[in-house]
Design a protein around this motif. Structure first.
Motif, short mmCIF file in Angstrom:
data_model
loop_
_atom_site.label_atom_id
_atom_site.label_comp_id
_atom_site.label_asym_id
_atom_site.label_seq_id
_atom_site.Cartn_x
_atom_site.Cartn_y
_atom_site.Cartn_z
N VAL A 260 0.69 -0.97 0.31
CA VAL A 260 -0.34 -0.36 0.15
C VAL A 260 1.34 1.31 0.06
O VAL A 260 1.60 0.90 0.10
N LYS A 261 0.33 2.27 -0.44
CA LYS A 261 0.90 4.00 -0.22
C LYS A 261 0.12 4.56 0.31
O LYS A 261 -0.96 4.51 -0.17
N ILE A 262 0.74 5.92 1.20
CA ILE A 262 0.02 6.88 1.89
C ILE A 262 0.68 8.13 0.29
O ILE A 262 1.37 8.61 0.67
N ALA A 263 -0.24 9.02 -0.39
CA ALA A 263 0.16 9.91 -1.26
C ALA A 263 0.14 10.89 -0.03
O ALA A 263 -0.41 11.40 0.77
N PRO A 264 1.42 11.89 -1.16
CA PRO A 264 0.98 13.00 0.16
C PRO A 264 -0.66 14.38 0.29
O PRO A 264 -0.34 14.84 1.29
N ASP A 265 -1.42 13.95 0.16
CA ASP A 265 -2.64 15.02 0.29
C ASP A 265 -3.39 13.37 1.34
O ASP A 265 -5.02 14.18 2.27
N GLY A 266 -2.61 12.70 1.96
CA GLY A 266 -3.46 11.59 2.86
C GLY A 266 -3.97 10.20 2.18
O GLY A 266 -4.90 9.39 3.25
N ASP A 267 -4.36 10.27 0.97
CA ASP A 267 -5.15 9.27 0.67
C ASP A 267 -4.19 8.20 0.50
O ASP A 267 -2.70 7.67 0.18
N ILE A 268 -4.94 7.17 0.35
CA ILE A 268 -4.27 5.64 0.56
C ILE A 268 -5.04 4.51 -0.51
O ILE A 268 -5.59 4.69 -0.92
N PHE A 269 -3.34 3.74 -0.78
CA PHE A 269 -3.84 3.86 -1.90
C PHE A 269 -3.16 1.95 -2.12
O PHE A 269 -2.29 1.91 -1.67
N THR A 270 -3.97 0.87 -3.09
CA THR A 270 -3.40 0.09 -2.56
C THR A 270 -2.36 -0.58 -4.18
O THR A 270 -3.64 -0.91 -5.13
N LEU A 271 -1.52 -1.31 -4.08
CA LEU A 271 -0.23 -1.35 -5.54
C LEU A 271 -0.88 -2.28 -5.43
O LEU A 271 0.03 -2.76 -6.54
N GLY A 272 -0.45 -4.26 -4.83
CA GLY A 272 -0.98 -4.55 -4.98
C GLY A 272 -0.76 -6.21 -3.95
O GLY A 272 0.11 -5.94 -3.88
N ARG A 273 -0.80 -7.49 -4.69
CA ARG A 273 -0.17 -8.70 -4.29
C ARG A 273 1.00 -8.97 -3.88
O ARG A 273 1.31 -9.08 -4.92
N HIS A 274 1.70 -8.94 -2.81
CA HIS A 274 3.24 -9.25 -3.71
C HIS A 274 3.58 -10.49 -2.74
O HIS A 274 3.90 -10.58 -1.35
N ASP A 275 4.89 -10.70 -3.54
CA ASP A 275 5.11 -12.17 -3.66
C ASP A 275 6.65 -12.45 -2.92
O ASP A 275 7.25 -13.61 -3.25
N PHE A 276 6.86 -11.71 -3.26
CA PHE A 276 8.51 -10.94 -3.28
C PHE A 276 9.52 -11.95 -4.26
O PHE A 276 10.41 -13.37 -4.14
#
Length: 591
Positions: A260-276
């Motif tokens: 996930v990622k927190i944008a500069p304006d505070g919004d939250i985004f899911t970038l995807g499932r991670h399997d290394f």
């Protein structure tokens, strides 16, 4: 099959939605005829809030691009496909006539009452600081994870079964912005697109032979019909968060991590499932341990098939090492958490376990075994196999969460701090009857002797420490006071260095939130730079059940009453949840 279909359609046609009426708390619509109900999801405010963008910093390197903003999911009814209509009809029949929610622990009318009721997403919204001021060392974001069902439960529902939702308060130069977003898991996305639940609830959907057989067959039919692909994961990502390998993850132990990622304006985004890079299979603990000095993440996964436990680590660059299978764990155990020291990783084999055979007698696949003797397993933290793994019997010691551990006597002694659940048989069904006593356990690796003693008599769990002390000797613990759990009435500060001789209670500071006010897990944020171990702030979300308002509290971790430094009024209530994390601004910018 045709006869059953006719029964479903007849039942549905005879009881239209107009029979549903609101109950007293206005969270549910209940039909006494159908014996079904729906949850009314709170909608986000219709007022438009203008977010002031922060001034651009004069830096030569451009910021990372922010993902495209995702629209608020529509709550308008979606016309189901014919297969969905048939499957949903069968599901309703099972939940109404075969396996309705008979126990209060899985009855949504009880489980999702008051501030456990779900809410909808909320875009970044400015908050009002109504008391005190936000310290500059809190520039960053506090994010808390927790269950929040996207759609109404059709039948039995356990608190652990809700979709993951992140509630974030981003702080910058004394101002706060609040945002709530679902973790866009594979499960969330396919059900959002279908307009109804597809994947069954794990903790409440497979109790008893008949219910398990019918729901299992229905789930298989949905997969065969192409409604979902189980290889893409069915997890909820609703338990915790962790920052390691240069990425921020939402975690749930039944699936892989979701970045996930927190944008500069505070919004939250899911970038995807991670399997290394394909090196992590199926699942991972929701409680990895990050060594603050090496920046390595130590973790594990467990399951119902041997090897029941696999241990691994992730280096600072995000590369996962090969699994270390632990075959000396001879039966599947409920392994929610563990601990590390500078030399070892420590696991607990408790009386809660997974036993699919119980289904044959009508029981739950997850339950307690009162005849089992709990054990503590110790393995070198850089072990490449389990040849040096040692197990120590610790009767009556059942932990779900570990607080911290460290080495003493040159590595010959291990000290573990953890809440011991004294009524383990109630862990899954009657959380209000759980009493956890924080204990200090010492294991002498030379003699094999194990000694332990309680360091507080209060009902405490969700204990946290200064993150800089993970894996090494610490003095202070901040824990949630349950009265009863899962509701939290306040925060207690413990000094675990006392009671070495006279065994007195270790609580040295306390804050009770007040009448009708309940919070959750605290989180300790050290000052930057900090001088002493407790030189920092304790933060938590708190909800007032009488007024319906939620707030974000910042407390002075050094004060005897955990004095309030700042009180931020939140634009919308925050349901009770699980674990949180604070991420500093400079780390957010690197994501």
């Amino acid at each position: 099959m045709d006869a059953l279909s006719s029964t479903f359609l007849s039942t549905l046609s005879q009881h239209p939605k107009s029979l549903l009426s609101p109950n007293n708390n206005n969270n549910y619509y209940y039909s006494p005829t159908l014996k079904v109900f729906s949850v009314r999801i709170e909608e986000r405010p219709q007022t438009t809030t203008t977010i002031t963008k922060p001034q651009e910093k004069s830096t030569p390197s451009p910021p990372k691009p922010t993902p495209k903003r995702e629209p608020i999911p529509s709550r308008k009814p979606i016309e189901p496909s014919f297969p969905s209509f048939i499957f949903n009809a069968f599901d309703d029949f099972v939940n109404t006539f075969i396996d309705p929610p008979r126990k209060s622990s899985v009855d949504p009318r009880y489980v999702l009452s008051n501030n456990f009721a779900p809410v909808d997403e909320l875009p970044p919204t400015e908050c009002e600081v109504v008391e005190g001021s936000l310290p500059s060392c809190l520039d960053g974001a506090y994010i808390r994870n927790g269950p929040n069902p996207q759609y109404l439960p059709r039948g039995p529902y356990h608190l652990f079964d809700g979709d993951g939702m992140l509630h974030s308060i981003k702080i910058s130069q004394g101002k706060a912005t609040f945002c709530s977003r679902f973790v866009k898991t594979y499960k969330y996305n396919i059900e959002n697109e279908a307009g109804s639940p597809i994947i069954p609830n794990v903790f409440s959907g497979f109790n008893g032979l008949t219910a398990s057989a019918v729901r299992g067959a229905l789930t298989a039919a949905r997969a065969i019909a192409g409604q979902f692909n189980p290889t893409n994961g069915i997890g909820l990502a609703n338990t915790s968060l962790a920052l390691f390998g240069g990425k921020l993850f939402a975690l749930g132990e039944s699936d892989l991590p979701y970045e996930v990622k927190i944008a500069p304006d505070g919004d939250i985004f899911t970038l995807g499932r991670h399997d290394f890079n394909g090196n992590l299979f199926m699942s991972m603990t929701a409680h990895p341990k990050i060594d603050p000095e090496t920046n390595e993440a130590f973790a594990f996964r467990y399951g119902p098939m041997p090897p029941f436990l696999n241990y691994f680590r992730v280096d600072p660059n995000g590369t996962k090492t090969p699994d270390v299978p632990i075959f000396s764990m001879t039966r599947p155990s409920f392994l929610h958490d563990f601990a590390i020291t500078k030399k070892y990783a420590i696991f607990s084999d408790i009386q809660i376990g997974m036993n699919p055979i119980e289904l044959l007698t009508g029981g739950s696949p997850v339950g307690t075994d009162s005849g089992k003797i709990p054990r503590i397993g110790v393995i070198p933290r850089y072990a490449k196999d389990e040849s040096k793994m040692r197990w120590f019997d610790v009767p009556g010691f059942n932990i779900v969460h570990a607080i911290n551990a460290w080495d003493e006597d040159g590595g010959d002694t291990i000290v573990l701090i953890a809440p011991n659940i004294l009524s383990v048989e109630h862990t899954l069904e009657r959380m209000d009857m759980i009493h956890a006593s924080v204990e200090k356990v010492k294991i002498n690796l030379k003699t094999g002797m194990v000694s332990r003693h309680p360091i507080s008599t209060r009902n405490l769990d969700f204990g946290v420490i200064n993150p800089a002390y993970v894996g090494k000797k610490n003095k202070y613990v901040y824990a949630a006071i349950g009265d009863p759990m899962p509701k939290v009435i306040g925060i207690a500060k413990l000094d675990v260095s006392v009671a070495e001789v006279d065994r007195r209670d270790c609580i040295v500071a306390c804050r009770i939130f007040g009448e009708d006010c309940f919070g959750g897990e605290p989180f300790f944020v050290p000052k930057n730079p900090s001088i002493d171990e407790d030189d920092g702030y304790v933060v938590s979300y708190v909800h007032n059940e009488k007024t319906g308002e939620s707030k974000f509290l910042v407390m002075d971790a050094t004060s005897p009453n955990l004095d309030i430094v700042a009180h931020v009024k939140l634009p919308r209530r925050v349901p009770y949840g699980f674990h949180g994390l604070f991420v500093r601004e400079n780390d957010l910018m690197k994501l």
